[in-house]
Design a protein around this motif. Structure first.
Motif, PDB file in Angstrom:
ATOM      1  N   SER A  53       1.025  -1.110   0.225  1.00 42.51           N
ATOM      2  CA  SER A  53       0.399  -0.236   0.143  1.00 42.51           C
ATOM      3  C   SER A  53       0.970   0.968   0.235  1.00 42.51           C
ATOM      4  O   SER A  53       0.568   2.390  -0.802  1.00 42.51           O
ATOM      5  CB  SER A  53      -0.993   0.362   1.347  1.00 42.51           C
ATOM      6  N   SER A  86     -17.814  -3.137  14.020  1.00 38.44           N
ATOM      7  CA  SER A  86     -18.888  -2.324  13.017  1.00 38.44           C
ATOM      8  C   SER A  86     -20.185  -2.113  13.598  1.00 38.44           C
ATOM      9  O   SER A  86     -21.157  -1.677  13.643  1.00 38.44           O
ATOM     10  CB  SER A  86     -19.046  -3.187  11.852  1.00 38.44           C
ATOM     11  N   PRO A 126     -11.267   2.038   2.401  1.00 37.97           N
ATOM     12  CA  PRO A 126      -9.987   2.249   3.189  1.00 37.97           C
ATOM     13  C   PRO A 126      -9.450   3.107   3.986  1.00 37.97           C
ATOM     14  O   PRO A 126      -9.664   4.486   3.654  1.00 37.97           O
ATOM     15  CB  PRO A 126      -9.264   2.316   1.521  1.00 37.97           C
ATOM     16  N   LEU A 161     -19.600  -1.957  -3.432  1.00 38.20           N
ATOM     17  CA  LEU A 161     -19.212  -0.978  -2.053  1.00 38.20           C
ATOM     18  C   LEU A 161     -19.631  -2.645  -1.173  1.00 38.20           C
ATOM     19  O   LEU A 161     -18.483  -2.635  -0.488  1.00 38.20           O
ATOM     20  CB  LEU A 161     -20.121  -0.322  -1.565  1.00 38.20           C
ATOM     21  N   ILE A 201     -16.172  -4.203   0.857  1.00 32.30           N
ATOM     22  CA  ILE A 201     -16.324  -4.492   2.286  1.00 32.30           C
ATOM     23  C   ILE A 201     -16.092  -5.747   2.681  1.00 32.30           C
ATOM     24  O   ILE A 201     -15.173  -5.696   4.401  1.00 32.30           O
ATOM     25  CB  ILE A 201     -17.739  -3.207   2.799  1.00 32.30           C
TER      26      ILE A 201
HETATM   27  N1  3HC Z   1      -5.288   3.075  -0.307  1.00 33.62           N
HETATM   28  C1  3HC Z   1      -4.821   4.333   0.059  1.00 33.62           C
HETATM   29  N2  3HC Z   1      -5.500   4.833  -1.102  1.00 33.62           N
HETATM   30  C2  3HC Z   1      -6.480   4.579  -2.232  1.00 33.62           C
HETATM   31  C3  3HC Z   1      -6.847   3.165  -1.421  1.00 33.62           C
HETATM   32  C4  3HC Z   1      -6.675   2.207  -0.962  1.00 33.62           C
HETATM   33  N3  3HC Z   1      -6.880   1.195  -0.976  1.00 33.62           N
HETATM   34  N4  3HC Z   1      -7.770   2.767  -2.151  1.00 33.62           N
HETATM   35  C5  3HC Z   1      -8.318   3.874  -3.317  1.00 33.62           C
HETATM   36  N5  3HC Z   1      -6.983   5.030  -2.980  1.00 33.62           N
HETATM   37  C6  3HC Z   1      -6.658   6.163  -2.786  1.00 33.62           C
HETATM   38  C7  3HC Z   1      -6.141   6.603  -4.311  1.00 33.62           C
HETATM   39  O1  3HC Z   1      -4.893   6.113  -4.236  1.00 33.62           O
HETATM   40  C8  3HC Z   1      -6.433   7.721  -5.102  1.00 33.62           C
HETATM   41  O2  3HC Z   1      -6.171   8.773  -5.088  1.00 33.62           O
HETATM   42  P1  3HC Z   1      -6.252  10.304  -5.798  1.00 33.62           P
HETATM   43  O3  3HC Z   1      -6.995  10.431  -6.003  1.00 33.62           O
HETATM   44  O4  3HC Z   1      -5.976  11.359  -4.600  1.00 33.62           O
HETATM   45  O5  3HC Z   1      -4.879   9.699  -6.467  1.00 33.62           O
HETATM   46  C9  3HC Z   1      -8.387   7.904  -4.618  1.00 33.62           C
HETATM   47  O6  3HC Z   1      -8.181   7.073  -3.249  1.00 33.62           O
HETATM   48  C10 3HC Z   1      -9.385   7.150  -5.724  1.00 33.62           C
HETATM   49  O7  3HC Z   1      -8.671   5.768  -5.916  1.00 33.62           O
HETATM   50  P2  3HC Z   1      -9.071   5.124  -7.269  1.00 33.62           P
HETATM   51  O8  3HC Z   1      -8.827   6.644  -8.505  1.00 33.62           O
HETATM   52  O9  3HC Z   1      -8.631   3.780  -7.451  1.00 33.62           O
HETATM   53  O10 3HC Z   1     -10.478   5.298  -7.013  1.00 33.62           O
HETATM   54  P3  3HC Z   1     -11.937   5.518  -6.645  1.00 33.62           P
HETATM   55  O11 3HC Z   1     -11.995   6.815  -7.656  1.00 33.62           O
HETATM   56  O12 3HC Z   1     -12.478   4.401  -7.482  1.00 33.62           O
HETATM   57  O13 3HC Z   1     -11.918   5.988  -5.638  1.00 33.62           O
HETATM   58  C11 3HC Z   1     -12.615   4.482  -3.385  1.00 33.62           C
HETATM   59  C12 3HC Z   1     -11.907   4.385  -4.823  1.00 33.62           C
HETATM   60  C13 3HC Z   1     -11.871   5.349  -2.624  1.00 33.62           C
HETATM   61  C14 3HC Z   1     -13.015   3.245  -2.966  1.00 33.62           C
HETATM   62  C15 3HC Z   1     -14.083   4.984  -3.609  1.00 33.62           C
HETATM   63  O14 3HC Z   1     -14.803   4.600  -4.857  1.00 33.62           O
HETATM   64  C16 3HC Z   1     -14.744   5.682  -2.512  1.00 33.62           C
HETATM   65  O15 3HC Z   1     -14.840   6.253  -1.438  1.00 33.62           O
HETATM   66  N6  3HC Z   1     -15.861   4.078  -2.189  1.00 33.62           N
HETATM   67  C17 3HC Z   1     -17.024   3.912  -0.810  1.00 33.62           C
HETATM   68  C18 3HC Z   1     -16.116   4.185   0.319  1.00 33.62           C
HETATM   69  C19 3HC Z   1     -16.805   3.653   1.623  1.00 33.62           C
HETATM   70  O16 3HC Z   1     -18.257   3.972   0.732  1.00 33.62           O
HETATM   71  N7  3HC Z   1     -16.475   3.070   2.827  1.00 33.62           N
HETATM   72  C20 3HC Z   1     -16.785   2.958   3.502  1.00 33.62           C
HETATM   73  C21 3HC Z   1     -17.604   1.234   3.558  1.00 33.62           C
HETATM   74  S1  3HC Z   1     -18.549   0.966   5.067  1.00 33.62           S
HETATM   75  C22 3HC Z   1     -17.432   0.796   6.167  1.00 33.62           C
HETATM   76  O17 3HC Z   1     -16.155   0.572   5.949  1.00 33.62           O
HETATM   77  C23 3HC Z   1     -18.009   0.899   7.313  1.00 33.62           C
HETATM   78  C24 3HC Z   1     -17.112  -1.283   7.523  1.00 33.62           C
HETATM   79  O18 3HC Z   1     -17.743  -1.219   8.989  1.00 33.62           O
HETATM   80  C25 3HC Z   1     -18.505  -2.182   6.751  1.00 33.62           C
END
Ligand code: 3HC
Length: 286
Positions: free
Chosen positions: A50, A121, A146, A233, A237
């Motif tokens: 990562s 969670s 993430p 999503l 998750i």
């Molecule tokens: N680690 C670090 N950075 C990451 C990453 C990771 N695993 N995944 C994505 N990123 C960063 C990328 O580097 C990129 O950064 P930049 O724009 O500055 O270059 C940015 O996030 C966007 O990534 P991508 O361009 O590869 O992909 P997307 O634009 O499709 O974004 C996502 C991916 C960040 C996962 C976005 O789709 C998102 O925010 N999705 C919603 C996630 C969400 O709702 N999470 C909550 C889940 S609920 C939860 O966790 C609770 C639990 O209890 C169930």
């Protein structure tokens, strides 16, 4: 109030590795515990990969990456958490497993003022606090996936949690670059109590044949500007985690909207867990 400089993280899966990475990148010494040497090494590789992606994307320099990795140590012995001031458990979303870990940490961590936080969670925090000799220093600290990207931490005091514990946890969240909201100690807290019924509704739409996954996802992405639709999503998750969270919510409220649909349970049974297993509502490269 001394800032936390020695953090422990138990569990180095999707969430634990993200928490450990963020802490190390923010200058904190982090000891990561996993169940076995093999799992600890896998955790180290996950965090290293990562950070390497971060370097490639210009998020951190090679030097910052090296410094952050030097702040991380790995163990498969919870006894190595003895000198920690604050430990966050991020093991599987299972009440018995989490209670066992919190109980073991309570014995292992020497400083009686040290805080034990759970990244659960959906499991009530008080249920975990009362298995320890330090219920005032047990708190919920719920990160989002993430972890390096999502800004939120839900801070969940149990009925037993002290104000001092809340202050220190809030302070740590800030030092990790996160914004904390205070959430109630009821299953699902704030975010999952709202999010999970929506995700389960999408599964029911697929289950009933009413709509296809890609249409549902594109509908929410293009129509409501969500970064990803509900089924993508769920794959992120992990379907096992989502199903376990739904079970906890259902157990607490007995509302049909929280009950995990049969399709979700069957997919978990089949090992179709989402991205982490390569297959969920979509398929992924290894
Ligand atoms: N680690 C670090 N950075 C990451 C990453 C990771 N695993 N995944 C994505 N990123 C960063 C990328 O580097 C990129 O950064 P930049 O724009 O500055 O270059 C940015 O996030 C966007 O990534 P991508 O361009 O590869 O992909 P997307 O634009 O499709 O974004 C996502 C991916 C960040 C996962 C976005 O789709 C998102 O925010 N999705 C919603 C996630 C969400 O709702 N999470 C909550 C889940 S609920 C939860 O966790 C609770 C639990 O209890 C169930």
């Amino acid at each position: 109030m001394d800032p936390v400089t020695r953090l422990g993280v138990v569990g180095c899966g999707l969430m634990g590795s993200g928490i450990a990475e963020v802490a190390a990148r923010n200058g904190i010494d982090v000891r990561v515990a996993e169940a076995t040497h093999h799992a600890a090494e896998a955790g180290r590789r996950r965090i290293t990969a990562s950070m390497d992606r971060g370097v490639q994307r210009g998020k951190l320099s090679q030097e910052q990456r090296d410094q952050a990795l030097a702040r991380l140590s790995f163990t498969h012995d919870l006894g190595d958490m003895a000198d920690r001031q604050f430990v966050i458990e991020a093991v599987a979303e299972n009440r018995d497993i989490k209670a066992d870990v919190i109980r073991a940490l309570d014995k292992a961590v020497e400083d009686p003022a040290a805080i034990l936080a759970t990244n659960t969670s959906s499991i009530p925090i008080v249920d975990l606090a009362v298995v320890t000799e330090r219920p005032a220093q047990v708190v919920g600290m719920h990160f989002f996936n993430p972890v390096p990207v999502q800004q939120l931490v839900e801070l969940i005091p149990a009925l037993t949690t002290s104000e001092e514990t809340v202050r220190r946890t809030h302070d740590l969240a800030g030092r990790l670059g996160k914004q904390a909201i205070k959430a109630p100690d009821r299953s699902g807290f704030v975010v999952n109590a709202l999010l999970v019924p929506y995700l389960l509704s999408a599964v029911r739409m697929v289950e009933s044949g009413a709509a296809r996954p890609d249409d549902i996802d594109r509908g929410m992405e293009l129509g409501c500007a969500h970064p990803m639709g509900p089924l993508r999503l769920l794959d992120l998750i992990g379907l096992d985690t989502a199903s376990a969270v739904a079970e906890s919510l259902y157990e607490e409220f007995k509302e049909p909207l929280y009950a995990p649909p049969a399709l979700l349970r069957r997919m978990v049974a089949a090992g179709h867990l989402g991205r982490k297993s390569g297959r969920g509502f979509y398929t992924y490269d290894a």
